[in-house]
Motif scaffolding. Structure first.
Motif, PDB file in Angstrom:
ATOM      1  N   ALA A  86     -11.246   9.667   2.993  1.00 35.31           N
ATOM      2  CA  ALA A  86     -11.927   9.117   1.752  1.00 35.31           C
ATOM      3  C   ALA A  86     -11.091   9.101   0.645  1.00 35.31           C
ATOM      4  O   ALA A  86     -11.348   8.270  -0.336  1.00 35.31           O
ATOM      5  N   PHE A  87     -10.405  10.101   0.565  1.00 39.90           N
ATOM      6  CA  PHE A  87      -9.221  10.255  -0.626  1.00 39.90           C
ATOM      7  C   PHE A  87      -8.290   9.086  -0.603  1.00 39.90           C
ATOM      8  O   PHE A  87      -8.032   8.348  -1.646  1.00 39.90           O
ATOM      9  N   ILE A  88      -7.883   8.794   0.650  1.00 41.24           N
ATOM     10  CA  ILE A  88      -6.954   7.558   0.682  1.00 41.24           C
ATOM     11  C   ILE A  88      -7.528   6.464   0.513  1.00 41.24           C
ATOM     12  O   ILE A  88      -7.196   5.198  -0.133  1.00 41.24           O
ATOM     13  N   HIS A  89      -8.988   6.264   0.816  1.00 40.13           N
ATOM     14  CA  HIS A  89      -9.587   5.326   0.713  1.00 40.13           C
ATOM     15  C   HIS A  89      -9.975   4.909  -0.597  1.00 40.13           C
ATOM     16  O   HIS A  89      -9.922   3.599  -0.931  1.00 40.13           O
ATOM     17  N   ASP A  90     -10.139   5.645  -1.800  1.00 41.40           N
ATOM     18  CA  ASP A  90     -10.182   5.433  -3.017  1.00 41.40           C
ATOM     19  C   ASP A  90      -9.038   4.786  -3.590  1.00 41.40           C
ATOM     20  O   ASP A  90      -9.172   3.989  -4.477  1.00 41.40           O
ATOM     21  N   ALA A  91      -7.956   5.216  -3.062  1.00 36.77           N
ATOM     22  CA  ALA A  91      -6.418   4.696  -3.481  1.00 36.77           C
ATOM     23  C   ALA A  91      -6.410   3.297  -3.040  1.00 36.77           C
ATOM     24  O   ALA A  91      -6.005   2.214  -3.713  1.00 36.77           O
ATOM     25  N   ILE A  92      -6.994   2.777  -1.949  1.00 35.31           N
ATOM     26  CA  ILE A  92      -7.070   1.543  -1.290  1.00 35.31           C
ATOM     27  C   ILE A  92      -7.942   0.692  -2.277  1.00 35.31           C
ATOM     28  O   ILE A  92      -7.439  -0.534  -2.665  1.00 35.31           O
ATOM     29  N   GLY A 123      -8.279   1.260  -5.476  1.00 34.46           N
ATOM     30  CA  GLY A 123      -7.657   1.313  -6.714  1.00 34.46           C
ATOM     31  C   GLY A 123      -8.479   2.223  -7.712  1.00 34.46           C
ATOM     32  O   GLY A 123      -8.252   2.013  -9.013  1.00 34.46           O
ATOM     33  N   SER A 124      -9.209   2.859  -7.267  1.00 33.91           N
ATOM     34  CA  SER A 124     -10.044   3.739  -7.962  1.00 33.91           C
ATOM     35  C   SER A 124     -10.053   5.346  -7.954  1.00 33.91           C
ATOM     36  O   SER A 124     -10.506   5.971  -8.604  1.00 33.91           O
ATOM     37  N   LEU A 125      -8.647   5.829  -7.539  1.00 31.96           N
ATOM     38  CA  LEU A 125      -8.441   7.022  -7.565  1.00 31.96           C
ATOM     39  C   LEU A 125      -7.749   7.466  -8.798  1.00 31.96           C
ATOM     40  O   LEU A 125      -8.210   8.283  -9.340  1.00 31.96           O
ATOM     41  N   PHE A 126      -6.535   6.623  -9.649  1.00 30.04           N
ATOM     42  CA  PHE A 126      -6.265   6.771 -11.098  1.00 30.04           C
ATOM     43  C   PHE A 126      -6.260   5.675 -11.435  1.00 30.04           C
ATOM     44  O   PHE A 126      -6.200   4.606 -11.069  1.00 30.04           O
ATOM     45  N   GLN A 127      -6.626   5.712 -12.931  1.00 30.81           N
ATOM     46  CA  GLN A 127      -6.548   4.355 -13.695  1.00 30.81           C
ATOM     47  C   GLN A 127      -5.074   3.720 -13.707  1.00 30.81           C
ATOM     48  O   GLN A 127      -4.940   2.533 -13.750  1.00 30.81           O
ATOM     49  N   ASP A 128      -4.068   4.596 -13.662  1.00 29.85           N
ATOM     50  CA  ASP A 128      -2.784   4.035 -13.717  1.00 29.85           C
ATOM     51  C   ASP A 128      -2.406   3.317 -12.258  1.00 29.85           C
ATOM     52  O   ASP A 128      -2.637   4.082 -11.290  1.00 29.85           O
ATOM     53  N   LYS A 129      -2.113   1.877 -12.207  1.00 34.75           N
ATOM     54  CA  LYS A 129      -2.095   1.254 -10.727  1.00 34.75           C
ATOM     55  C   LYS A 129      -0.772   1.859 -10.159  1.00 34.75           C
ATOM     56  O   LYS A 129      -0.925   2.052  -8.961  1.00 34.75           O
ATOM     57  N   ALA A 130       0.113   2.227 -10.892  1.00 35.63           N
ATOM     58  CA  ALA A 130       1.593   2.687 -10.115  1.00 35.63           C
ATOM     59  C   ALA A 130       1.166   4.113  -9.600  1.00 35.63           C
ATOM     60  O   ALA A 130       1.512   4.366  -8.319  1.00 35.63           O
ATOM     61  N   ALA A 131       0.295   4.903 -10.402  1.00 33.24           N
ATOM     62  CA  ALA A 131       0.086   6.344  -9.841  1.00 33.24           C
ATOM     63  C   ALA A 131      -0.681   6.133  -8.661  1.00 33.24           C
ATOM     64  O   ALA A 131      -0.717   6.861  -7.420  1.00 33.24           O
ATOM     65  N   ASN A 132      -1.821   5.235  -8.687  1.00 33.28           N
ATOM     66  CA  ASN A 132      -2.709   5.018  -7.588  1.00 33.28           C
ATOM     67  C   ASN A 132      -1.944   4.553  -6.311  1.00 33.28           C
ATOM     68  O   ASN A 132      -2.359   5.227  -5.458  1.00 33.28           O
ATOM     69  N   ALA A 152       0.123   7.508  -4.909  1.00 30.95           N
ATOM     70  CA  ALA A 152      -0.767   8.633  -4.312  1.00 30.95           C
ATOM     71  C   ALA A 152      -1.007   8.251  -2.999  1.00 30.95           C
ATOM     72  O   ALA A 152      -1.044   8.947  -1.836  1.00 30.95           O
ATOM     73  N   GLY A 153      -1.464   6.836  -2.859  1.00 33.44           N
ATOM     74  CA  GLY A 153      -2.036   6.306  -1.642  1.00 33.44           C
ATOM     75  C   GLY A 153      -0.903   6.121  -0.550  1.00 33.44           C
ATOM     76  O   GLY A 153      -0.944   6.684   0.670  1.00 33.44           O
ATOM     77  N   GLY A 211      -0.097   9.443   8.815  1.00 30.48           N
ATOM     78  CA  GLY A 211       0.373   8.835   9.782  1.00 30.48           C
ATOM     79  C   GLY A 211       0.560   7.384   9.972  1.00 30.48           C
ATOM     80  O   GLY A 211       0.632   6.638  11.005  1.00 30.48           O
ATOM     81  N   ALA A 212       0.140   6.657   8.649  1.00 32.00           N
ATOM     82  CA  ALA A 212       0.100   5.126   9.003  1.00 32.00           C
ATOM     83  C   ALA A 212       0.763   4.652   7.573  1.00 32.00           C
ATOM     84  O   ALA A 212       0.960   5.490   6.659  1.00 32.00           O
ATOM     85  N   ALA A 213       1.161   3.486   7.900  1.00 26.09           N
ATOM     86  CA  ALA A 213       1.445   2.661   6.541  1.00 26.09           C
ATOM     87  C   ALA A 213       0.520   2.388   5.551  1.00 26.09           C
ATOM     88  O   ALA A 213      -0.700   1.858   5.889  1.00 26.09           O
ATOM     89  N   PHE A 214       0.559   2.588   4.267  1.00 24.88           N
ATOM     90  CA  PHE A 214      -0.530   2.435   3.230  1.00 24.88           C
ATOM     91  C   PHE A 214      -1.175   0.938   3.185  1.00 24.88           C
ATOM     92  O   PHE A 214      -2.332   0.714   3.285  1.00 24.88           O
ATOM     93  N   ASP A 215      -0.049   0.103   2.873  1.00 23.10           N
ATOM     94  CA  ASP A 215      -0.503  -1.563   3.146  1.00 23.10           C
ATOM     95  C   ASP A 215      -1.347  -1.669   4.323  1.00 23.10           C
ATOM     96  O   ASP A 215      -2.301  -2.501   4.296  1.00 23.10           O
ATOM     97  N   LEU A 216      -1.037  -1.187   5.440  1.00 22.53           N
ATOM     98  CA  LEU A 216      -1.765  -1.548   6.406  1.00 22.53           C
ATOM     99  C   LEU A 216      -3.179  -1.200   6.667  1.00 22.53           C
ATOM    100  O   LEU A 216      -4.192  -1.920   6.967  1.00 22.53           O
ATOM    101  N   LEU A 217      -3.463   0.120   6.159  1.00 21.54           N
ATOM    102  CA  LEU A 217      -4.707   0.592   6.133  1.00 21.54           C
ATOM    103  C   LEU A 217      -5.476  -0.259   4.891  1.00 21.54           C
ATOM    104  O   LEU A 217      -6.596  -0.358   4.957  1.00 21.54           O
ATOM    105  N   ARG A 218      -4.533  -0.442   3.902  1.00 29.61           N
ATOM    106  CA  ARG A 218      -5.391  -1.082   2.490  1.00 29.61           C
ATOM    107  C   ARG A 218      -5.850  -2.465   2.918  1.00 29.61           C
ATOM    108  O   ARG A 218      -7.145  -2.925   2.681  1.00 29.61           O
ATOM    109  N   TRP A 219      -5.129  -3.220   3.567  1.00 27.04           N
ATOM    110  CA  TRP A 219      -5.584  -4.669   3.979  1.00 27.04           C
ATOM    111  C   TRP A 219      -6.496  -4.457   5.242  1.00 27.04           C
ATOM    112  O   TRP A 219      -7.521  -5.447   5.207  1.00 27.04           O
ATOM    113  N   GLY A 220      -6.462  -3.667   6.071  1.00 28.32           N
ATOM    114  CA  GLY A 220      -7.274  -3.590   7.039  1.00 28.32           C
ATOM    115  C   GLY A 220      -8.813  -3.076   6.623  1.00 28.32           C
ATOM    116  O   GLY A 220      -9.847  -3.848   7.001  1.00 28.32           O
TER     117      GLY A 220
END
Length: 309
Positions: free
Chosen positions: A61-67, A69-78, A81-82, A90-99
């Motif tokens: 759920a924490f990673i999901h908020d980074a997906i 963009g609602s984990l931190f206001q700063d996009k780079a920090a978000n 962190a993701g 154990g996975a690539a962030f952009d794969l989780l994100r787009w999925g």
């Protein structure tokens, strides 16, 4: 029974900063500290692996908020962190994100309805085998393998995506997103990091490697089992629909209110800590209990016309 926990909006960002330290530290403890310093003294320390396993859904759920963009206001920090947490996961962030973003786009359509088969078109026994494999850990395995597959040359990535791809899922769409040059570079860095980190961890565990394997299997089970529980047997073609599931306040907090999944589908960019207030204001209520929804999935695949009727 309390049904949701509340978190004062002002405390949400502070909690996220604390969780940004907690979750990676917990995983580094699992991957490095435990096998190097504790297991050589007494194998009974291995029972501590239950802690990260049981917190798997809250971590997702924490990673999901980074997906979103609602984990931190700063996009780079978000994004940073993701990616850090995704690699440890154990996975690539952009794969989780787009999925996940495509799940929101295609929810309950032909591309995203895990349990629904079409009589006369799908072979039910094979469909059922695939369904239960995904339910009992296969989803997480696909997320891990997806990161590793993208270490291959582009032609092999495309070939690998065509085999499971088609109009019944988003595999080829995700692959198209990930093959964009800048995204592919990031995915390959993440995938190589996942491979190196976990290879090191298994080497450090040595004769106790089976403990780490069981812990990862436990994570795979919990992540995969929860994934579609909010949508199983729900109406088709309503991309914004999801169930809100009843949990005690403390348990809702542990999964960062991911049980309020119906509220999330209505307002996907709300941070996790704002979901309880929005859920109360919406008056949407709860559609099922958490464990009832998990166990309902054991009934297996559902014929499409039953949900159309």
């Amino acid at each position: 029974m309390p049904t949701s926990a509340t978190a004062a909006p002002a405390s949400g960002p502070a909690i996220n900063r604390a969780l940004l330290l907690f979750f990676p530290a917990l995983q580094l403890f699992q991957l490095v500290v435990l096998p190097v310093w504790l297991l050589p003294r007494d194998a009974a320390w291995g029972w501590l692996l239950l802690v990260p396993v049981l917190l798997s859904n809250g971590w997702w759920a924490f990673i999901h908020d980074a997906i979103h963009g609602s984990l931190f206001q700063d996009k780079a920090a978000n994004r940073l962190a993701g990616r850090l947490n995704a690699i440890l996961y154990g996975a690539a962030f952009d794969l989780l994100r787009w999925g996940h973003l495509l799940h929101h786009a295609y929810n309950r359509t032909a591309r995203d309805r895990t349990e629904v088969y079409v009589a006369g078109q799908d072979d039910r026994p094979r469909f059922a085998a695939d369904y239960y494999f995904r339910l009992f850990g296969g989803l997480y395995l696909f997320e891990v393998l997806g990161a590793l597959i993208h270490l291959l040359p582009r032609t092999l990535i495309l070939r690998a995506s065509r085999r499971p791809g088609g109009a019944h899922n988003v595999v080829e769409i995700v692959t198209g997103k990930l093959l964009q040059p800048a995204t592919l570079r990031a995915v390959r860095i993440d995938g190589a990091s996942v491979l190196a980190l976990h290879a090191l961890a298994f080497a450090l565990y040595g004769e106790h490697a089976w403990m780490l394997l069981l812990a990862l299997a436990g994570r795979a089970l919990l992540i995969s089992l929860v994934d579609n529980a909010f949508h199983y047997a729900t109406p088709l073609d309503d991309t914004r629909f999801g169930r809100n599931l009843v949990l005690p306040a403390w348990a809702s907090a542990l999964v960062l209110h991911f049980n309020l999944h119906g509220a999330h589908h209505l307002r996907p960019n709300l941070p996790w800590w704002a979901l309880p207030a929005y859920h109360r204001q919406s008056g949407a209520g709860f559609q099922q209990g958490w464990f009832a929804a998990l166990f309902a999935q054991l009934r297996g695949p559902i014929e499409e016309r039953r949900l159309r009727g």
